[in-house]
Design an enzyme around this catalytic site. Structure first.
Site, PDB file in Angstrom:
ATOM      1  N   ASP A  47       0.824  -1.209   0.000  1.00  0.00           N
ATOM      2  CA  ASP A  47       0.000   0.000   0.000  1.00  0.00           C
ATOM      3  C   ASP A  47       0.863   1.266   0.000  1.00  0.00           C
ATOM      4  OD1 ASP A  47       0.896  -0.176   2.585  1.00  0.00           O
ATOM      5  OD2 ASP A  47      -1.064   0.024   3.532  1.00  0.00           O
ATOM      6  N   ASP A  86      -1.162  -6.164  -0.364  1.00  0.00           N
ATOM      7  CA  ASP A  86      -1.475  -5.543   0.929  1.00  0.00           C
ATOM      8  C   ASP A  86      -2.974  -5.343   1.094  1.00  0.00           C
ATOM      9  OD1 ASP A  86       0.462  -5.057   2.822  1.00  0.00           O
ATOM     10  OD2 ASP A  86       1.191  -3.229   1.853  1.00  0.00           O
ATOM     11  N   LYS A 116      -1.381  -9.466   2.800  1.00  0.00           N
ATOM     12  CA  LYS A 116      -0.601  -9.033   3.970  1.00  0.00           C
ATOM     13  C   LYS A 116      -1.423  -8.036   4.768  1.00  0.00           C
ATOM     14  CE  LYS A 116       3.159  -6.113   3.725  1.00  0.00           C
ATOM     15  NZ  LYS A 116       2.733  -4.976   4.574  1.00  0.00           N
ATOM     16  N   GLU A 118      -1.267  -5.593   8.628  1.00  0.00           N
ATOM     17  CA  GLU A 118      -0.397  -5.066   9.679  1.00  0.00           C
ATOM     18  C   GLU A 118      -0.987  -5.353  11.052  1.00  0.00           C
ATOM     19  OE1 GLU A 118       0.355  -0.894   8.978  1.00  0.00           O
ATOM     20  OE2 GLU A 118       1.120  -1.271   6.953  1.00  0.00           O
ATOM     21  N   GLU A 185       9.544  -4.419  10.224  1.00  0.00           N
ATOM     22  CA  GLU A 185       9.927  -3.105   9.675  1.00  0.00           C
ATOM     23  C   GLU A 185      10.510  -2.221  10.771  1.00  0.00           C
ATOM     24  OE1 GLU A 185       7.082  -1.148   7.133  1.00  0.00           O
ATOM     25  OE2 GLU A 185       8.249   0.707   7.111  1.00  0.00           O
TER      26      GLU A 185
HETATM   27  O1  KIV Z   1       3.431  -1.269   1.638  1.00  0.00           O
HETATM   28  C1  KIV Z   1       4.626  -1.618   1.599  1.00  0.00           C
HETATM   29  O2  KIV Z   1       5.351  -1.348   0.645  1.00  0.00           O
HETATM   30  C2  KIV Z   1       5.141  -2.357   2.751  1.00  0.00           C
HETATM   31  C3  KIV Z   1       6.625  -2.531   2.834  1.00  0.00           C
HETATM   32  C4  KIV Z   1       7.252  -1.273   3.293  1.00  0.00           C
HETATM   33  C5  KIV Z   1       6.989  -3.693   3.674  1.00  0.00           C
HETATM   34  O3  KIV Z   1       4.401  -2.771   3.583  1.00  0.00           O
END
Ligand code: KIV
Length: 287
Positions: A47, A86, A116, A118, A185
């Protein structure tokens, strides 16, 4: 030379034999083609595209529609890397069933191999629900940009003993819930290495040192295409921004001076047809 499609099993085996995994963010068709040529094992349609492609101040404004559009564009490159998409802010926090519905959309409409999200322990039930629906989930802890205002800015995490222990507990909870890999991260290198040693699944580090199972960088950061803000952990591997600006400036100069286009860039008409055209130009128009 083409290779076999990278699978979760391959990633797990890479961790087990200590072979570092390479992941890069990419958001469209041409980037997918280039990443495949470079032999990258994992693509993250992150994202971060909200910031580096769409110019938002943070990732919070990114929507499911934006993610689906970019995931589908990347998919058309038909690379053999493993693709993670994401889940954007607001698409998975409300309740697990809502998260499952959105994860299914990312799979069906964005063609990703995994999603993915968070967060740590507080996301374990959501991760489990998505995994139970048959979808692979990649975790992401440490600096979690979607909650940057809660964290008080883009800052390294896990810098006290207690915070480091909490990160480890989060990682173990995500693994237990079914995550097949976890992004760490902006985490101190020794903390990231200690977490990696205690997990069965691979960790992918960004600003988390060499002790992770793999590394990820943001495409635009590593290639010099985003200069609004460069985190400490970015290594620049090229200056595509300068290359593009040089090309565009030369184009502007050559069009202005008449150097471009030349005959080599132009189409021709046969002499007889040209004469025919001239004759037609000189004929009075018939009503
Ligand atoms: O959105 C993204 O690019 C990420 C990376 C920074 C791991 O989550």
């Amino acid at each position: 030379m083409s290779r076999e499609k990278v699978t979760i099993l391959d990633l797990q085996q890479m961790k087990e034999r200590g072979e570092p995994i390479t992941m890069i963010t990419a958001y469209d068709y041409p980037s997918g083609i280039l990443a495949e040529q470079a032999g990258v094992e994992m693509i993250l349609v992150g994202d971060t595209l909200g910031m580096v492609v769409h110019g938002f101040e943070s990732t919070v404004q990114v929507t499911m529609e934006m993610m689906i559009l970019h995931c589908a564009a990347l998919h058309r490159a038909k690379g053999n890397y493993f693709v993670v998409g994401d889940m954007p802010f607001g698409s998975y926090e409300i309740e697990p069933r809502h998260a499952v519905r959105n994860a299914i959309r990312l799979m069906q409409e964005g063609f990703v191999d995994a999603v993915k999200l968070e967060g740590g322990r507080e996301m374990a039930a959501t991760v489990r629900a998505i995994v139970d629906a048959g979808i692979s989930v990649h975790g992401h802890i440490g600096l979690t940009p979607q909650s940057v205002s809660k964290l008080g800015g883009f800052k390294a995490q896990g810098k006290t003993g207690a915070a480091a222990k909490k990160l480890l507990d989060d990682a173990l909870a995500l693994e237990d819930a079914g995550c097949f890999a976890i992004v760490l991260e902006a985490v101190p290198d020794r903390v990231a290495a200690a977490i990696t040693e205690r997990l069965r699944v691979p960790t992918i580090g960004i600003g988390a040192g060499a002790g992770c199972s793999g590394q990820v960088l943001v495409w635009h950061d590593m290639l010099g295409l985003f200069d609004r803000f460069t985190p400490k952990f970015v290594q620049k591997y090229g200056d595509a921004g300068q290359l593009i600006t040089d090309g565009l400036s030369t184009y502007v100069k050559q069009v202005k001076s008449g150097e471009f286009p030349t005959a080599a860039h132009s189409f021709t008409i046969k002499e007889a047809e040209w004469q025919n055209f001239q004759r037609l130009l000189n004929e009075p128009d018939h009503e």
